[in-house]
Structure formats: C-alpha cells, structure tokens
Design an enzyme around this catalytic site. Structure first.
Site, mmCIF file in Angstrom:
data_model
loop_
_atom_site.group_PDB
_atom_site.id
_atom_site.type_symbol
_atom_site.label_atom_id
_atom_site.label_comp_id
_atom_site.label_asym_id
_atom_site.label_seq_id
_atom_site.Cartn_x
_atom_site.Cartn_y
_atom_site.Cartn_z
ATOM 1 N N ASP A 136 81.381 84.554 9.207
ATOM 2 C CA ASP A 136 80.482 83.410 8.971
ATOM 3 C C ASP A 136 80.075 82.836 10.321
ATOM 4 O OD1 ASP A 136 79.246 81.023 8.340
ATOM 5 O OD2 ASP A 136 80.854 80.275 7.051
ATOM 6 N N ARG A 173 63.480 80.166 3.391
ATOM 7 C CA ARG A 173 64.562 80.858 2.702
ATOM 8 C C ARG A 173 64.874 82.209 3.328
ATOM 9 N NH1 ARG A 173 68.925 79.402 -0.119
ATOM 10 N NH2 ARG A 173 69.469 80.899 -1.720
ATOM 11 N N SER A 217 80.558 75.026 2.149
ATOM 12 C CA SER A 217 79.394 74.679 2.959
ATOM 13 C C SER A 217 79.096 73.181 2.839
ATOM 14 C CB SER A 217 78.209 75.545 2.521
ATOM 15 O OG SER A 217 77.132 75.429 3.398
ATOM 16 N N HIS A 226 78.448 83.655 5.815
ATOM 17 C CA HIS A 226 78.614 82.332 5.202
ATOM 18 C C HIS A 226 78.674 82.424 3.678
ATOM 19 C CE1 HIS A 226 78.525 78.044 5.015
ATOM 20 N NE2 HIS A 226 77.370 77.998 4.393
ATOM 21 N N ASP A 227 77.882 83.307 3.104
ATOM 22 C CA ASP A 227 77.836 83.457 1.643
ATOM 23 C C ASP A 227 79.142 83.977 1.045
ATOM 24 O OD1 ASP A 227 75.418 82.380 1.105
ATOM 25 O OD2 ASP A 227 74.387 84.266 0.649
#
Lengths: 378, 378
Positions: B319, B224, B154, B352-353
């Site tokens: 992602d 968040r 990232s 993405h994680d």
C-alpha cells in the site's frame, strides 16, 4: 583551478533531410527537419562527439542561454559545459529536438508538405527506434561515424540503450540514467490517464485544435499535474511542502488550501503554455511502445547481446516511476550477456527528476566516467 | 463446522434528524437524513454493536444483497456476515452512508429545505469530525451508548480514530485499517489533481450540473482512473495485466492497446455512472482536512492521550497510498501515550485496496480480534 562555467550564448541550427525515413509504423516521411544545438568543437579525429537524448518534455536546448534575458539556461546545464561533468572543452556535445517534438523539429506543429496544412494529429506516430534512426542520419550529416557516448535520462536513456542495440558500431559508450528496459504496467496506466485527460478535453478537437484557435489546456494541465507527482518522491515533496497552508485556517472551499496545490497548478499552467498536446501524446506512446526485447523473442539478454558499447547505468533510490529495480533488470541482462557495464545506485530524495538535479555524487560519477572516456581519446 | 454464509437480503432504513448539527466549518444543518443498514441483532445489554465506517467511494451497503438480481453483495461482504470475521450471529453491525454522500444520506443530491432545490455544490463541506458527530447522533437514535467496536479502512479508519479521540467513552475498540493519522503531501497532491479534473470539466457547471441535465463524466473518469492506479500496487497490477495487449501487434493509434488501459477506462466509466461529482469533491476534502493532532498543538501523542478504547491497526506491505510507515506513525504515538494497541503489518501485493480483498491472514487477524471482543461480552 579550472573555471566551471556556463557555455554562454548558443544558437540552434536546423538540418533539413530530404532522404525519406521509413517509420516503425510503416509510414514514410519523405522529408523532415531536426533542430540541433552543439557545444564545444568536433576534434580532427571526429571521435569526441557526445549525443544527448531528451526525455518526455525536453528539447535540443541542453545548455547555455539563447538570449541575455533568458531566466533559465538549457535543461541539463548542470551536466554540460566547460569543465562540467560532460566537459565541452574536451567533447563536442550535440542536443536535438526529437522527431514529433514541438520545439523546432518536424512534428505536429510543422506543415505537412503534402497538404500545406499543419500536421496536427496527422503527424505519424514515432518510436524510440525511429528517433535513433533519425539521429543516425543526423550523425551522418555532422560527419560523426561513431559517438564517443550517447547519453540520456528517462526516455532519453531508452534512446541510448536502443542506439547501443541497433547501431553497435556507432557508439563507444551508452549512459542510461533513471531509465528502464520497458515501461511497467503502472507506467502505462499513468500514461493512459494523461492521454485520456487530453483526448477527452473538448478543446482537443480531434487534435486539430490549432485550426480552431484553441488549446486543450485543461487536459494538458491535468496530465502534467499528475505526471509531476510521479516524477517527485514523497520524501522530497514532504520536505519541501509538508502540509503548509496558504492561510492559517482551513477555508472549506475548492480554492488553493495547501502550498503543494499552488505549486502543482503552477506546473500545470506552465506546461499548458509551453507544450503541444499532439507532441505530448506521441511522446507518451513512444514510451509505451519501447521494448527492445520484443524484437528478440522477448528476451532482453538476447537484445543486449548485440551491444558493443560500454554501458553505464544510474538509478535513484526514491525514483518510483523508474525504480532502481528497473535499472537492475537491465544490469542483470547485460551481466548475463557478459557485457561491459557499470551501475551506480544513487541515494536521493528527489524521485525520478533527480536525474536533472544537482547532486554531488551523481555529477561526480558522471564526471569520472567522462574523464575515462576522454583518456581513451588521448 | 459452522456455516459461513452471506447475510442474505437486507433493506436499508433512513433516519431523519431534526436536531440541528453544527459543522466544523461553522455551517448549521437544521435537519438531515442518514441511510443505514444493520445486520444481526442488538443484544439485551446493547453492548454488541459494531459501526462500520466507509471510505471514499463506499456507502451503507456493507454486506448482503438488496435484490435477487444484484450482481455483487455489499462492499465488505467478505468481512461481515454469519460466522465471518465480524460475525453477525454475535454482533449487531451498523453501516451508514456518510453525510455529504450520494447514496441516500443528506448530500449534494438532496433537496435543501430552505430553497426546495437540490443542494448541488451548495451542500456544506463536511469533515471526519462532522461525520463522527452525526454517527454519534445515530448511535443515540439506535440506543447504543457504547460501540463494541468502530471499524474502517482508509478514510473509514480515520473515522474510527476520530471516534476514539472525540468520544473516548463511547467505544471499546477502534480498528484502523490501511489508514494514516493525516494525509501526506503526495496524498493531498493526488486529491487536488482529481478535483481539478472535475472542477475544470465544462460539464461541471459550477457544481449545478444536474440542473443543466449533464454530468462531469470526463472529470470523474480521469479522477477515478488516476485514483485507481494509486489504490493498486505495481506488483498486483503487473501480475494481473503485465504488458498484455488487445492485439498481437502495436496499432500506433490512441485506441486501447494494452489490457490495463481497457481495465482502467472501464473503472472510470463505471465510477462516472455511479458517483456524484459534488460528493466526490467533498469526500476528498474531508481526507485533506483530517488531522486530529491539529486540535492538540500538532502533537499526535497528545491527541491520542484521550483514547480509552483498545486499538487495532493493520497495514499492507504494498500500500503506497497509505503505506505501513503511516500506520507506524500512529502506532508510535499510541505506544508513546501508553495506550493499548495491536499492530499487524500484512504482506500483500494488492496495494491500498487490499483492505477490501480476500486475504487469509488479514481476515484471520480480524476474526481473532473479534473473537476476543465477543468473549468480553460473555
């Protein structure tokens, strides 16, 4: 050649209902009002009526203008009007603001007859089923025993589907556009963030912000900015704004740097000016709760088994809020239940909002579909 | 069979720099500190050092434990350790907290030596280029003339790419994972919503919230929660939570109804407890500003022309924050510039994680790549 025109000036009308309506959550509304606009004429056979159901931030003002100084016409003016896809020369088209809305129907801004105070956060939570039931009462009032079609995009499409399941005899066609048979986990998650932004805004005041002469603007702004990103597709957003900046060089501060920031913040401000927070909260919960299969052992095929209407489904390739896959789920259930269904998967760069936009193929598909409905009338 | 183990207990070390650093925005930091953790031993040739760059909410604590009662090890403990893909028996691995961070390096929480007050919102805005420059000063201090590899996911991958462009002689490999050569319009838009949530939180107090003994928790929570949705994929989220509810029946209120809401709110609370709002704002701007092609007439091929390191790119199928298409852009530029590049497009449901998670194929690919680097050392 026929002239394709705007419906012109329209005036909403408010219908008052004194028959109590029992809501899905058990609450009974002893009386309520629905604000309605109609376009075109109901024919002698009373079989040419089309109900337009609105989405999250829509209302009864579907087409035409209220005043000569209106900047924009109703929200689906490209769809509804003389010689438009839903042709008001042939159909009697009905738009309404849903129960719990903030544009004139009974909702959080209305006065609770039991307390003589505005409902605010005390307006009962309504569901898609409740909306459909209240719309059926409206149909009774208008003398419409059976709709030629019930039609909507997004949350509006959910109402069309619920109509077809709950009142199989009362509609001949259901048009379910850019919709889904229930929200996905991600959909629910985005809704919760939007609600949390509003609920935790200090100006929300437990929903009684109007009595405090304030508005949870911050929360509404954030909810709408986030929502807006999810209604658009990266493709369309990228083509429109890319990484265009307001000035040639990076400013290294938190003011607007990129054009897309300016656009989004403007959308947020506009929404905070125009929409009631309690209504917004209610509507997002109606989305979360929508799940017609729940009443049929979580089996969507069983749920749609009741449908007698012919169904039309449309999806848009870049819609990631209610992706084509979600329309396909509904299609599969209808096919498995041996129902009459047409499905059109449209190419578009405009994401979820594509259902509101000009698109030649999309509008042509709806036009052809309504031409066929019109022939059934003849 | 080799034992694959945790690095054990680690202690961070703080390096103080009294050489001024000129930032990209023109500001000069006369002195600064970087907090660092290292794992393994620097060899006699000083050629086995690997720099790990962190992403938006990461820090210097890459692997191992600080205390026996730590619940979790460092954030990339599945990647870095004895006989792990980045094998600390062979490599000297360096993790740091970036300038502007909130975990020990100079940042908004530090005291400004010119005023003897915490910087707060007055800490200068830093960019990926600035981070790379400060990391080069750290390399000098550690006696590392050339990294065996610079690696990150990232925003960390952006640092690896910037390293390869700005200091072509100082690294032999750049690993750019789940990253992009610049943010898309949608990426920028999500960042702006996150920042607006914080900036408009009344507890933000123009960034001087610590002096007011408060924290913009609401804003951090919302930022968040939204961010978290975008780091995960619908697939993974759907499998994990679906529409599972906390109770059997709908509650018709704004408390937690679906499990995913509970999970998200928990993530929001945790983040608001742990992360400094000014640091978060800075880091998101560093993301927005990252665009190495900008220095090369907006031509990414020209930008990567300078690269001498071998490059490794990895992307994850689900992602959508930094989609495989974005890795492909970088791959295409590197290929056009005739650079050495390997690209692995991984299948994953974790969005993405995924770059932080256990995945057999992913970890195997990195392991093989580092085995090859190790052979170059021999």
């Amino acid at each position: 050649m026929k002239e394709i025109g705007n419906i012109g000036f329209v005036t909403p009308h408010t219908y008052r209902f004194d028959t109590p309506i029992k809501l899905q959550n058990g609450h009974i509304l002893s009386q309520f009002e629905l604000i309605v606009e109609t376009y075109g004429e109901l024919n002698a056979e009373r079989n040419n009526a089309v109900l337009i159901c609105h989405a999250l931030s829509g209302n009864h003002h579907v087409a035409g203008y209220h005043h000569s100084d209106d900047k924009y016409p109703g929200w689906w003016d490209n769809m509804v009007g003389p010689n438009k896809p839903v042709d008001t020369n042939r159909f009697f088209v009905v738009g309404l603001n849903n129960l719990g809305g903030c544009h004139g129907s009974s909702g959080p801004l209305s006065v609770n007859p039991e307390t003589n105070q505005p409902y605010g956060a005390n307006f009962p939570m309504v569901t898609v089923k409740d909306w459909v039931n209240s719309q059926a009462m409206l149909a009774d009032r208008l003398g419409i025993n059976q709709w030629a079609a019930v039609m909507g995009g997004s949350l509006g499409g959910m109402q069309a589907l619920q109509w077809a399941i709950d009142y199989p005899q009362r509609l001949r066609h259901a048009l379910i556009i850019a919709s889904a048979p229930k929200l996905s986990t991600q959909n629910i998650a985005f809704n919760d963030v939007a609600r949390q932004a509003i609920l935790t805004d200090p100006d929300f005041c437990q929903g009684q912000y109007n009595q405090q002469n304030t508005i949870p603007r911050r929360g509404l702004r954030i909810a709408r900015m986030m929502g807006h990103i999810t209604y658009l597709a990266e493709d369309g957003l990228g083509k429109k704004f890319g990484r265009q900046m307001q000035q040639d060089n990076y400013q290294y501060d938190y003011n607007i740097e990129f054009e897309v920031e300016s656009y989004l913040r403007h959308q947020g401000e506009k929404f905070a000016d125009a929409f009631d927070a309690n209504s917004y909260l209610l509507m997002t919960k109606a989305l979360d709760y929508f799940d017609p299969a729940r009443d049929y052992e979580d089996d969507l095929i069983k749920a749609v088994q009741r449908i007698e209407a012919k169904t039309f489904i449309a999806s848009f390739s870049s819609d990631w809020r209610f992706s084509p896959k979600r329309s396909q789920e509904l299609l599969d259930a209808l096919v498995a239940a041996k129902k009459s269904v047409q499905y059109i998967a449209l190419e578009s760069a405009n994401g979820h909002d594509a259902f509101l936009m000009e698109d030649e193929h999309y509008l042509a598909a709806i036009r052809i579909y309504f031409n066929n409905i019109a022939q059934e009338l003849a």
